[in-house]
Design a protein around this motif. Structure first.
Motif, PDB file in Angstrom:
ATOM      1  N   ARG A 130     -20.823  33.364 -26.477  1.00  0.00           N
ATOM      2  CA  ARG A 130     -21.620  34.059 -27.489  1.00  0.00           C
ATOM      3  C   ARG A 130     -22.457  33.034 -28.233  1.00  0.00           C
ATOM      4  NH1 ARG A 130     -19.433  37.295 -32.659  1.00  0.00           N
ATOM      5  NH2 ARG A 130     -21.287  38.508 -33.006  1.00  0.00           N
ATOM      6  N   CYS A 157     -25.539  34.520 -32.033  1.00  0.00           N
ATOM      7  CA  CYS A 157     -24.657  35.327 -32.854  1.00  0.00           C
ATOM      8  C   CYS A 157     -25.265  36.699 -33.137  1.00  0.00           C
ATOM      9  CB  CYS A 157     -24.396  34.547 -34.122  1.00  0.00           C
ATOM     10  SG  CYS A 157     -23.613  35.425 -35.425  1.00  0.00           S
ATOM     11  N   CYS A 158     -26.426  36.720 -33.755  1.00  0.00           N
ATOM     12  CA  CYS A 158     -26.924  37.979 -34.323  1.00  0.00           C
ATOM     13  C   CYS A 158     -27.877  38.726 -33.396  1.00  0.00           C
ATOM     14  CB  CYS A 158     -27.590  37.693 -35.653  1.00  0.00           C
ATOM     15  SG  CYS A 158     -26.375  37.173 -36.865  1.00  0.00           S
ATOM     16  N   THR A 159     -27.868  40.033 -33.542  1.00  0.00           N
ATOM     17  CA  THR A 159     -28.670  40.894 -32.676  1.00  0.00           C
ATOM     18  C   THR A 159     -29.739  41.648 -33.483  1.00  0.00           C
ATOM     19  OG1 THR A 159     -26.977  42.560 -32.923  1.00  0.00           O
ATOM     20  CG2 THR A 159     -26.857  41.229 -30.939  1.00  0.00           C
ATOM     21  N   PHE A 160     -30.248  40.966 -34.532  1.00  0.00           N
ATOM     22  CA  PHE A 160     -31.279  41.620 -35.347  1.00  0.00           C
ATOM     23  C   PHE A 160     -32.439  42.022 -34.464  1.00  0.00           C
ATOM     24  CE2 PHE A 160     -29.912  38.159 -38.497  1.00  0.00           C
ATOM     25  CZ  PHE A 160     -28.818  38.888 -38.887  1.00  0.00           C
ATOM     26  N   CYS A 167     -28.938  44.345 -40.414  1.00  0.00           N
ATOM     27  CA  CYS A 167     -27.781  44.904 -39.716  1.00  0.00           C
ATOM     28  C   CYS A 167     -26.797  45.387 -40.761  1.00  0.00           C
ATOM     29  CB  CYS A 167     -27.140  43.893 -38.763  1.00  0.00           C
ATOM     30  SG  CYS A 167     -25.872  42.907 -39.527  1.00  0.00           S
ATOM     31  N   LEU A 169     -23.879  44.562 -41.548  1.00  0.00           N
ATOM     32  CA  LEU A 169     -22.997  43.647 -42.260  1.00  0.00           C
ATOM     33  C   LEU A 169     -23.706  42.528 -43.011  1.00  0.00           C
ATOM     34  CD1 LEU A 169     -19.881  43.198 -39.965  1.00  0.00           C
ATOM     35  CD2 LEU A 169     -20.051  44.350 -42.139  1.00  0.00           C
ATOM     36  N   CYS A 170     -24.997  42.372 -42.803  1.00  0.00           N
ATOM     37  CA  CYS A 170     -25.666  41.221 -43.391  1.00  0.00           C
ATOM     38  C   CYS A 170     -26.438  41.623 -44.658  1.00  0.00           C
ATOM     39  CB  CYS A 170     -26.590  40.570 -42.367  1.00  0.00           C
ATOM     40  SG  CYS A 170     -26.842  38.842 -42.726  1.00  0.00           S
ATOM     41  N   CYS A 214     -19.314  36.070 -37.521  1.00  0.00           N
ATOM     42  CA  CYS A 214     -20.365  36.952 -38.038  1.00  0.00           C
ATOM     43  C   CYS A 214     -20.975  36.371 -39.314  1.00  0.00           C
ATOM     44  CB  CYS A 214     -19.764  38.329 -38.304  1.00  0.00           C
ATOM     45  SG  CYS A 214     -20.842  39.408 -39.250  1.00  0.00           S
ATOM     46  N   MET A 215     -22.268  36.123 -39.262  1.00  0.00           N
ATOM     47  CA  MET A 215     -22.958  35.549 -40.420  1.00  0.00           C
ATOM     48  C   MET A 215     -22.881  36.490 -41.638  1.00  0.00           C
ATOM     49  SD  MET A 215     -26.779  33.992 -40.494  1.00  0.00           S
ATOM     50  CE  MET A 215     -27.670  35.489 -40.140  1.00  0.00           C
ATOM     51  N   GLY A 216     -22.963  37.781 -41.389  1.00  0.00           N
ATOM     52  CA  GLY A 216     -22.907  38.748 -42.494  1.00  0.00           C
ATOM     53  C   GLY A 216     -21.551  38.725 -43.180  1.00  0.00           C
ATOM     54  N   CYS A 223     -24.004  44.318 -31.049  1.00  0.00           N
ATOM     55  CA  CYS A 223     -23.243  43.247 -31.687  1.00  0.00           C
ATOM     56  C   CYS A 223     -21.796  43.690 -31.862  1.00  0.00           C
ATOM     57  CB  CYS A 223     -23.851  42.917 -33.042  1.00  0.00           C
ATOM     58  SG  CYS A 223     -22.841  41.714 -33.893  1.00  0.00           S
ATOM     59  N   ASP A 266     -19.682  42.842 -33.829  1.00  0.00           N
ATOM     60  CA  ASP A 266     -19.200  42.813 -35.202  1.00  0.00           C
ATOM     61  C   ASP A 266     -19.737  43.938 -36.062  1.00  0.00           C
ATOM     62  OD1 ASP A 266     -17.483  40.579 -35.349  1.00  0.00           O
ATOM     63  OD2 ASP A 266     -19.215  39.300 -35.052  1.00  0.00           O
ATOM     64  N   THR A 267     -20.541  44.840 -35.491  1.00  0.00           N
ATOM     65  CA  THR A 267     -21.226  45.780 -36.380  1.00  0.00           C
ATOM     66  C   THR A 267     -20.373  46.953 -36.870  1.00  0.00           C
ATOM     67  OG1 THR A 267     -22.282  46.462 -34.370  1.00  0.00           O
ATOM     68  CG2 THR A 267     -23.708  45.598 -36.069  1.00  0.00           C
TER      69      THR A 267
HETATM   70  S1  SF4 Z   1     -22.793  42.118 -37.545  1.00  0.00           S
HETATM   71 FE1  SF4 Z   1     -22.653  39.925 -38.035  1.00  0.00          FE
HETATM   72  S2  SF4 Z   1     -22.935  38.848 -36.096  1.00  0.00           S
HETATM   73 FE2  SF4 Z   1     -23.643  40.966 -35.825  1.00  0.00          FE
HETATM   74  S3  SF4 Z   1     -25.846  40.940 -36.191  1.00  0.00           S
HETATM   75 FE3  SF4 Z   1     -24.823  41.415 -38.132  1.00  0.00          FE
HETATM   76  S4  SF4 Z   1     -24.524  39.468 -39.186  1.00  0.00           S
HETATM   77 FE4  SF4 Z   1     -24.951  39.035 -37.054  1.00  0.00          FE
END
Ligand code: SF4
Ligand code: SF4
Length: 389
Positions: free
Chosen positions: A253, A256-259, A274, A276-277, A333-335, A381, A383-384
């Motif tokens: 991976r 990381c992010c799928t913006f 996203c 979480l961010c 996850c950055m968020g 993503c 982590d979403t």
């Molecule tokens: S959920 Fe986390 S890893 Fe996924 S796009 Fe958002 S900030 Fe990035």
């Protein structure tokens, strides 16, 4: 600017075009859960987004090529026009229409209406934070568990079991109930149970009653998974738990992010790249007044910079440099990192657990990461998924 021009600009900026929009249609809620990451409050009509505003926005989202919509809150059922919003979304032929709810307010009339909307892409995501009233109600208040089970059983009796997915927030007091929850769900015909650990922002950052699970608890869950055939089988059929996926997975991976694949709009009309961010610096406010397409256009340069930050996280986080799991985790996850400690360049709050699991996998750093087998970026993503209240 026209929708297709903005879509083109998004791609040229290296971002993914919006796929599934999470739209909070109200900030009100019938519960006041201790772990609510958006701090949703008691039901008041001033917290509802008007139907006309939502129709305009959802239409623009369809015009730019969006294929899925997740209706959330607060508790979306507090917004009196939630069914019209679902019907309207269905009429635009999105592939996925998802409703996130605590299920307590579901009535027999709602079930009849949902049966009319029903199609293979409909998903009713219900928050259940335990397999018993004691664990669930500790988080959500007395009577919340029986209310949720009542709503779930109405859906099951209405023939909608296959549309239900249960979402469980992992916490210290409930983690070991995951196997029992899978049993409960499977026995009534529910095929999807996913979990995510408590995000330490909103009310969750203030509670003294709850906390995220400890590393040892996750290791115990892994042991249970390895030694309990029944749990493994049920998990294979219905479950998604991040810690178990980290134990099993080897997918690299690096990005990381799928913006901007899963944007999120709050009930006050602020758009984040996203779910979480939540960095206000990288958000656009006034979406309801400006319109969805204009707001996206305004945010492109912000989200493109944020994507660059996410790409360099692993290199810039000291803890990650020597971590054997860095190719699999990429700093997490950055968020979540932002939500839990207000720093985009920190490991996410699950780092200790990840490291303990990677140690169990006996991972070692590849001598030459450049030649290490790479996997395509995930389309969604991992982590979403998160619950509001
Ligand atoms: S959920 Fe986390 S890893 Fe996924 S796009 Fe958002 S900030 Fe990035
Ligand atoms: S487990 Fe922690 S140290 Fe290792 S890559 Fe992930 S965030 Fe970085």
């Amino acid at each position: 600017m026209k929708a297709y021009e903005v879509r083109q600009k998004i791609k040229l900026a290296g971002l993914r075009p919006p796929g599934t929009l999470t739209l909070a249609i109200t900030g009100a809620c019938n519960l006041v859960c201790c772990h609510c990451w958006v701090s949703a409050g008691e039901a008041t009509s001033s917290d509802h987004v008007p139907l006309q505003t939502i129709r305009r926005l959802v239409k623009d989202f369809a015009a730019i090529g969006g294929s899925g919509i997740r209706i959330t809150g607060g508790e979306p059922l507090c917004q009196p026009e939630w069914l019209e919003i679902l019907q309207f979304s269905r009429s635009l032929e999105f592939k996925r229409v998802i409703l996130q709810t605590n299920a307590i307010l579901l009535s027999d009339d709602h079930i009849t209406a949902l049966r009319k909307i029903d199609f293979p892409g409909l998903s009713i995501q219900i928050s259940l934070d335990g397999a018993t009233a004691a664990t669930h109600d500790l988080v959500r208040g007395p009577g919340a568990y029986s209310g949720a089970i009542n709503g779930i059983m109405k859906l099951v009796q209405g023939g909608l079991a296959r549309r239900i997915s249960i979402f469980f927030t992992e916490m210290r007091h409930n983690l070991l109930e995951i196997p029992a929850l899978l049993d409960f769900a499977y026995n009534i015909g529910i095929n999807t149970v996913s979990t995510g650990s408590m995000v330490l922002c909103g009310r969750a950052s203030e509670t003294s009653i709850l906390s995220p699970p400890g590393v040892e608890q996750y290791l115990n869950l892994l042991e249970r998974y390895e030694s309990d055939f029944h749990f493994r089988e049920l998990y294979r059929k219905t479950g998604t738990v991040a810690a178990l996926e980290w134990r099993a997975g080897n997918a690299i991976r690096q990005e990381c992010c799928t913006f901007l694949e899963n944007p999120y709009i709050t009930p006050s009309g602020r758009i984040y790249p996203c779910l979480l961010c939540h960095t206000d610096e990288y958000s656009v406010s006034g979406v309801f007044e400006k319109g969805f397409i204009a707001a996206l256009d305004e945010g492109i340069h912000l989200w493109s910079s944020l994507l660059q930050i996410s790409r360099h996280r692993t290199k810039n986080i000291p803890e990650c440099n020597e971590c054997p799991g860095k190719l699999l985790c990429a700093g997490g996850c950055m968020g979540r990192a932002w939500g839990s400690c207000g720093n985009l360049l920190a490991p996410d709050d699950r780092c200790k657990t990840r490291r303990a699991i990677y140690k169990k996998k006996h991972l070692t750093l590849p001598e030459n990461p450049a030649t290490h087998k790479s996997y395509p970026k995930p389309s969604v993503c991992p982590d979403t998924t998160v619950t509001t209240g």
